[in-house]
Design an enzyme around this catalytic site. Sequence first.
Site, mmCIF file in Angstrom:
data_model
loop_
_atom_site.group_PDB
_atom_site.id
_atom_site.type_symbol
_atom_site.label_atom_id
_atom_site.label_comp_id
_atom_site.label_asym_id
_atom_site.label_seq_id
_atom_site.Cartn_x
_atom_site.Cartn_y
_atom_site.Cartn_z
ATOM 1 N N LYS A 46 6.990 -7.003 9.933
ATOM 2 C CA LYS A 46 6.323 -6.419 8.774
ATOM 3 C C LYS A 46 7.229 -5.525 7.946
ATOM 4 C CE LYS A 46 2.810 -3.375 7.347
ATOM 5 N NZ LYS A 46 3.839 -2.382 7.115
ATOM 6 N N ARG A 75 2.102 7.822 7.063
ATOM 7 C CA ARG A 75 2.328 7.655 8.501
ATOM 8 C C ARG A 75 3.806 7.389 8.786
ATOM 9 N NH1 ARG A 75 -0.959 2.843 9.940
ATOM 10 N NH2 ARG A 75 -0.428 2.411 7.779
ATOM 11 N N LYS A 98 0.838 -1.215 0.000
ATOM 12 C CA LYS A 98 0.000 0.000 0.000
ATOM 13 C C LYS A 98 0.866 1.255 0.000
ATOM 14 C CE LYS A 98 -2.705 0.548 3.449
ATOM 15 N NZ LYS A 98 -2.252 -0.150 4.346
ATOM 16 N N PHE A 104 -3.572 -0.998 7.016
ATOM 17 C CA PHE A 104 -4.168 -2.319 6.781
ATOM 18 C C PHE A 104 -5.314 -2.249 5.770
ATOM 19 C CE2 PHE A 104 -2.145 -3.158 11.043
ATOM 20 C CZ PHE A 104 -1.141 -3.948 10.520
ATOM 21 N N ALA A 125 -3.397 0.602 12.540
ATOM 22 C CA ALA A 125 -4.824 0.603 12.195
ATOM 23 C C ALA A 125 -5.578 -0.553 12.827
ATOM 24 C CB ALA A 125 -4.995 0.554 10.685
ATOM 25 N N TRP A 146 6.639 -0.376 -8.232
ATOM 26 C CA TRP A 146 7.732 -1.004 -7.488
ATOM 27 C C TRP A 146 8.919 -1.255 -8.439
ATOM 28 C CZ3 TRP A 146 10.124 -5.874 -7.798
ATOM 29 C CH2 TRP A 146 10.925 -6.217 -6.699
ATOM 30 N N PHE A 164 3.289 -8.047 -9.004
ATOM 31 C CA PHE A 164 4.448 -8.822 -8.563
ATOM 32 C C PHE A 164 4.928 -9.640 -9.757
ATOM 33 C CE2 PHE A 164 5.136 -8.641 -3.908
ATOM 34 C CZ PHE A 164 4.195 -7.666 -3.619
ATOM 35 N N THR A 220 3.920 1.482 -1.003
ATOM 36 C CA THR A 220 4.628 1.510 -2.288
ATOM 37 C C THR A 220 3.736 2.135 -3.362
ATOM 38 O OG1 THR A 220 5.771 -0.519 -1.616
ATOM 39 C CG2 THR A 220 5.821 0.035 -3.972
HETATM 40 P P1 ADP Z 1 2.179 -2.078 3.038
HETATM 41 O O1 ADP Z 1 2.132 -0.592 2.986
HETATM 42 O O2 ADP Z 1 0.986 -2.721 2.431
HETATM 43 O O3 ADP Z 1 2.514 -2.625 4.360
HETATM 44 P P2 ADP Z 1 4.703 -1.770 1.686
HETATM 45 O O4 ADP Z 1 4.433 -0.810 0.586
HETATM 46 O O5 ADP Z 1 5.380 -1.261 2.900
HETATM 47 O O6 ADP Z 1 3.382 -2.539 2.096
HETATM 48 O O7 ADP Z 1 5.543 -2.963 1.058
HETATM 49 C C1 ADP Z 1 5.918 -4.091 1.852
HETATM 50 C C2 ADP Z 1 7.107 -4.763 1.183
HETATM 51 O O8 ADP Z 1 6.691 -5.355 -0.040
HETATM 52 C C3 ADP Z 1 8.265 -3.814 0.835
HETATM 53 O O9 ADP Z 1 9.492 -4.414 1.194
HETATM 54 C C4 ADP Z 1 8.185 -3.660 -0.670
HETATM 55 O O10 ADP Z 1 9.461 -3.523 -1.288
HETATM 56 C C5 ADP Z 1 7.550 -4.969 -1.076
HETATM 57 N N1 ADP Z 1 6.769 -4.782 -2.311
HETATM 58 C C6 ADP Z 1 5.775 -3.891 -2.494
HETATM 59 N N2 ADP Z 1 5.287 -3.971 -3.735
HETATM 60 C C7 ADP Z 1 6.008 -4.932 -4.361
HETATM 61 C C8 ADP Z 1 5.985 -5.493 -5.678
HETATM 62 N N3 ADP Z 1 5.114 -5.055 -6.570
HETATM 63 N N4 ADP Z 1 6.870 -6.472 -5.975
HETATM 64 C C9 ADP Z 1 7.735 -6.918 -5.035
HETATM 65 N N5 ADP Z 1 7.805 -6.451 -3.776
HETATM 66 C C10 ADP Z 1 6.960 -5.461 -3.443
#
Ligand code: ADP
Length: 557
Positions: free
Chosen positions: A107, A96, A73, A303, A275, A411, A383, A75
């Site tokens: 996480k 945040r 999210k 979340f 959250a 990403w 992904f 990202t």
């Molecule tokens: P959330 O905000 O949902 O908790 P984040 O944006 O913090 O998620 O991402 C969690 C992890 O997943 C990070 O380490 C990020 O690099 C990885 N990630 C996010 N999107 C992708 C993607 N499309 N492909 C691979 N890894 C990803």
Amino acid sequence: MSDIEIAQANEQKEMQPITTIAAKVGLQEQDIERYGDYKAKIKLTAFENQPLPADHKLILVTSINPTPAGEGKSTVTIGLGDALNKLGAQTMIALREPSLGPVMGMKGGATGGGYAQVVPMEDINLHFTGDMHALTCANNTLAALIDNHIHQGNALNIDQRRISWKRTLDINDRALRHTVIGLGGPFQGIPREDGFNITVASELMAILCLATNIHDLKARIAKILIGYTYDRQPVTVGDLKVQGAIAMLLKDALKPNLVQTLEHTPTLIHGGPFANIAHGCNSILATTAALKLAKYTITECGFGADLGAEKFLDIKTPKLGKHPDAVVIVATVRALKYNGGVALADLKTENIAALEQGFANLKRHIENMQRYGLPVTVAINAFTADTPAEIQRLQALCAELGVQAVNTEVWEKGSEGGKALGEAVLASLTAPVDFKPLYEPETTLTEKIAIIAQQIYGAKDVVYETKAKKQLKTFATNGWDKMPVCMAKTQYSFSDDPKALGAPTGFTLHIREFTPDLGAGFIVALTGNVLTMPGLPKQPAALRMDIADDGTITGLF
Ligand code: ADP
């Protein structure tokens, strides 16, 4: 490359001075307080008296129920901000602040990933501008003042068995959930049972995120309930007369923090309540600053939309005085397959049937957001293991609900990978919005809980355990029974059972107990087994982290 390697490569070469980032949204040197070269706090005077232009838009990013890994999210929020700027729409991002609990635990941080990140990521994920420490310190100062008051004669007649104010620490530390303090004889204070919450679940964090200025901060702190007297009368911080001291400790933490994305989009990172056990939204002040300074504000909430978005729309929106103009729901093919029953280890294998089954989760989130009258776009966070057939099927399923689902590759590609999403979101902003709150403010606490449980979660009914029932009587006596409710619930399911994935129906929601956060202005309802002080996992992320002799950090994701 890992997130930190991408960020470090950029930080060494390309970060712009924070004054340059500030200037992009019209802020001069005198409007900010610099914390080194790449971080700053924005003075409240820089925006508090400006009007909020009516044509400025607020875009809320939320998601489906996450898998244990988090689904990107942050990202997507960051990538969408970069993409909108690239499309010529002047945009600010409001996120945040990360908590050290998940950073050291499982996480991860909250600075995005791949080519959609905020920098300097090491600073933001560790001590940043010290807001978390200020909150922890302010919280524990209040705890010390309460215990000192009792030790010094207890003029307020506080019943030490009924003190609800807990100490805090911004680390997952299960050993501190229940403690005994004051041991060692008469000189060490009055012995009593105590406990710790993680800082991001504390009422002070919620207050920091909801306060609109120092005056409001102090007034809210004065209202905090710290416990009851021996004759069961509520005792507040105002009774202790220390609201001024506690507000003073938060004077800098109250100011929004400015940083940049890898593509130099001005980003505010301020306030970080979880959250699942708190209200899950960044600060009103940061969101307001972004709304005033930029034409488009992208913000996220924690979340799934059952938690973060519900609280954004029911708790934050009335205080902010502006509802979102559009909602983006982040979904991943792999999380939907997980919701469709696929084990974590098998998520890389194509499985259309599981995707279709798990889609029930996204469908309910879409319908919930539409229920508020808001236009919805789905961002499919791509992904590498996703197959074209899975993406097409997901787009078709969303189309059946009248919702555009856009494959998003921020990403992997940064703003380039988010242009299609950016265009879809801009298009969604042209639709007329008729915002409908979920409940009216004057409904009772139990009516509010029933509405959330049935209309958002899909529950059959709500059951109150003995402690909760007793508390409801106290709330009625004290006139707190019509306050807004902040649900504390597992993030993994619509229900209070983390294993009930997809879109469960016909279940009972169990309310264990309440925490009256009178300063924040809501009552927290704790469901199921949700904890306000998490524990570290068997293999904490800390095991992978290191710092080299030259100060280079590794393993921070
Ligand atoms: P959330 O905000 O949902 O908790 P984040 O944006 O913090 O998620 O991402 C969690 C992890 O997943 C990070 O380490 C990020 O690099 C990885 N990630 C996010 N999107 C992708 C993607 N499309 N492909 C691979 N890894 C990803």
